[in-house]
Design a protein around this motif. Structure first.
Motif, short mmCIF file in Angstrom:
data_model
loop_
_atom_site.label_atom_id
_atom_site.label_comp_id
_atom_site.label_asym_id
_atom_site.label_seq_id
_atom_site.Cartn_x
_atom_site.Cartn_y
_atom_site.Cartn_z
N LEU A 49 10.93 6.34 0.68
CA LEU A 49 9.59 6.38 0.09
C LEU A 49 9.36 7.70 -0.64
O LEU A 49 8.66 7.73 -1.67
CB LEU A 49 8.53 6.18 1.17
CG LEU A 49 8.39 4.75 1.70
CD1 LEU A 49 7.52 4.73 2.94
CD2 LEU A 49 7.80 3.84 0.61
N ALA A 50 9.94 8.78 -0.15
CA ALA A 50 9.75 10.08 -0.79
C ALA A 50 10.44 10.16 -2.15
O ALA A 50 10.16 11.08 -2.93
CB ALA A 50 10.28 11.18 0.12
N ARG A 51 11.31 9.20 -2.45
CA ARG A 51 12.03 9.20 -3.71
C ARG A 51 11.45 8.23 -4.73
O ARG A 51 12.03 7.98 -5.78
CB ARG A 51 13.51 8.92 -3.46
CG ARG A 51 14.22 10.18 -3.03
CD ARG A 51 15.30 9.98 -2.01
NE ARG A 51 15.77 11.32 -1.59
CZ ARG A 51 15.16 12.08 -0.69
NH1 ARG A 51 14.06 11.64 -0.09
NH2 ARG A 51 15.62 13.27 -0.38
N ALA A 99 0.82 -1.22 0.00
CA ALA A 99 0.00 0.00 0.00
C ALA A 99 0.86 1.27 0.00
O ALA A 99 0.34 2.36 -0.26
CB ALA A 99 -0.93 0.00 1.21
N LEU A 100 2.15 1.13 0.28
CA LEU A 100 3.05 2.28 0.27
C LEU A 100 3.54 2.63 -1.13
O LEU A 100 4.20 3.65 -1.33
CB LEU A 100 4.25 2.00 1.18
CG LEU A 100 3.92 1.73 2.65
CD1 LEU A 100 5.16 1.21 3.38
CD2 LEU A 100 3.41 3.00 3.32
N LEU A 101 3.22 1.76 -2.10
CA LEU A 101 3.70 1.96 -3.46
C LEU A 101 2.71 2.77 -4.28
O LEU A 101 1.49 2.60 -4.17
CB LEU A 101 3.93 0.60 -4.14
CG LEU A 101 4.89 -0.36 -3.42
CD1 LEU A 101 4.94 -1.69 -4.16
CD2 LEU A 101 6.29 0.26 -3.33
N HIS A 102 3.22 3.64 -5.14
CA HIS A 102 2.36 4.43 -6.02
C HIS A 102 1.78 3.56 -7.14
O HIS A 102 0.72 3.88 -7.69
CB HIS A 102 3.14 5.58 -6.65
CG HIS A 102 3.67 6.56 -5.64
ND1 HIS A 102 2.98 6.90 -4.49
CD2 HIS A 102 4.82 7.30 -5.62
CE1 HIS A 102 3.68 7.78 -3.80
NE2 HIS A 102 4.80 8.04 -4.46
N ALA A 103 2.50 2.52 -7.51
CA ALA A 103 2.07 1.57 -8.54
C ALA A 103 2.86 0.29 -8.33
O ALA A 103 3.75 0.23 -7.48
CB ALA A 103 2.30 2.14 -9.94
N ASP A 104 2.54 -0.74 -9.09
CA ASP A 104 3.17 -2.05 -8.91
C ASP A 104 4.39 -2.18 -9.82
O ASP A 104 4.25 -2.29 -11.05
CB ASP A 104 2.17 -3.15 -9.21
CG ASP A 104 2.74 -4.55 -8.94
OD1 ASP A 104 3.87 -4.64 -8.42
OD2 ASP A 104 2.04 -5.53 -9.25
N PRO A 105 5.61 -2.21 -9.26
CA PRO A 105 6.79 -2.37 -10.11
C PRO A 105 7.19 -3.81 -10.36
O PRO A 105 8.15 -4.07 -11.10
CB PRO A 105 7.88 -1.67 -9.28
CG PRO A 105 7.48 -1.99 -7.86
CD PRO A 105 5.96 -2.01 -7.84
#
Length: 317
Positions: free
Chosen positions: A269-271, A5-11
């Motif tokens: 996470l900010a990067r 849930a901390l990811l902006h999208a699934d890498p």
């Protein structure tokens, strides 16, 4: 909160691309928890061993297990020491006879350090923990962590921590964060049978040192400014360290759940970019046997840290 849930999208589909089998194999193992009997993992591991960057290194190996020259330290980033380090970082099969032969060659070379280019390390009674920790790690990962020839290096790391707090002449005899990170990186790779109370105490002492400062700022003891590398995301690194590598070392020591690691994890996470990826650099790429996609490797390592820092059932944010 689950780490995903901390990811902006699934890498993960990107990391599983077949064009990069070493990253694919480690993603299956470290992120998706595939076991050694999993057919997809086995196939990926076999392809990784036969593809760059691993195959490029192995093709240059000499019959005696070494690389390039009798000097195990040279040439820098390509010789025997560096090739062993890279093979383990790239996830080479530790049971492969070539990997094991390479580790044995280093153990043999260390019996005559002056002859084999590392006499300068042992001319000092402490310090250079970055080199010693790296050797302990790749030798242990190749299956020789309980070898009696490795024990003097383990004891040197224990003593460096207990008596000198990982101080090093290269850092003006101040305690060295790069050295401490590599020190625990090495000791954490030892098998349980070789990890006595002194090793466990040293691991705790190293983690305590690294977390006693603002890790994300790199404000550790030194007469100079923190290295420009500290707040970059780089792969591979050799004796150097950055925020990501220190978190990897802390994770290897089993302490990534320490609340004091959270600011550095937040910094990571900010990067993240909108695709759930992290941009990485390979600062020594021009001097290495084979180029790598540093962004894929960095992203894989960040995901591994997040997975361990936010395990299922954890309610942290």
């Amino acid at each position: 909160m689950p780490w995903q849930a901390l990811l902006h999208a699934d890498p993960i589909p990107w990391l599983l691309e077949r064009s990069d089998p070493a990253v694919r194999a480690l993603t299956l193992r470290q992120v998706l928890d595939r076991g050694p009997r999993d057919a997809e993992l086995r196939e990926s591991q076999q392809r990784a061993m036969a593809s760059p960057p691993i195959s490029t290194i192995l093709k240059r190996q000499h019959a005696d297990g070494g690389w390039a020259s009798p000097n195990m330290y040279g040439p820098k980033y390509q010789g025997t020491h560096w090739s062993n380090l890279l093979l383990i970082e790239y996830g080479a099969d530790p049971g492969d006879p070539r990997v094991r032969r390479a580790a044995r060659r280093v153990l043999d070379d260390l019996a005559e350090p002056e002859k084999n280019g590392v006499g300068w390390v042992f001319a000092h009674d402490h310090g250079i923990s970055c080199f010693v920790g790296n050797v302990v790690r790749y030798v242990a990962m190749a299956g020789y962590g309980a070898d009696a020839r490795l024990e003097p290096l383990v004891q040197r790391l224990v003593r460096d921590s207990r008596k000198f707090d990982a101080a090093c002449f290269i850092n003006g005899e101040d305690p060295c964060a790069w050295g401490y990170a590599r020190l625990i990186w090495g000791l954490a790779a030892l098998p349980e049978s070789a990890r006595g109370r002194e090793v466990e105490r040293t691991l705790r002492r190293g983690v305590e040192f690294l977390l006693a400062y603002k890790l994300e700022r790199g404000r550790y003891p030194t007469a100079t400014e923190p290295s420009y590398l500290w707040r970059q995301l780089s792969f591979p690194l050799f004796y150097q360290a950055d925020v990501l590598f220190v978190l990897r070392a802390i994770d290897a020591a089993g302490a990534i759940d320490d609340p004091r690691a959270q600011p550095a994890i937040a910094w990571l996470l900010a990067r993240q970019d909108p695709r759930g990826r992290w941009a990485g650099r390979a600062p020594y790429g021009d001097r290495m046997p084979s180029r790598v996609d540093a962004s894929k490797w960095v992203t894989l390592q960040v995901l591994t840290i997040l997975k361990h820092a936010f395990p299922p059932g954890d309610n942290g944010a």
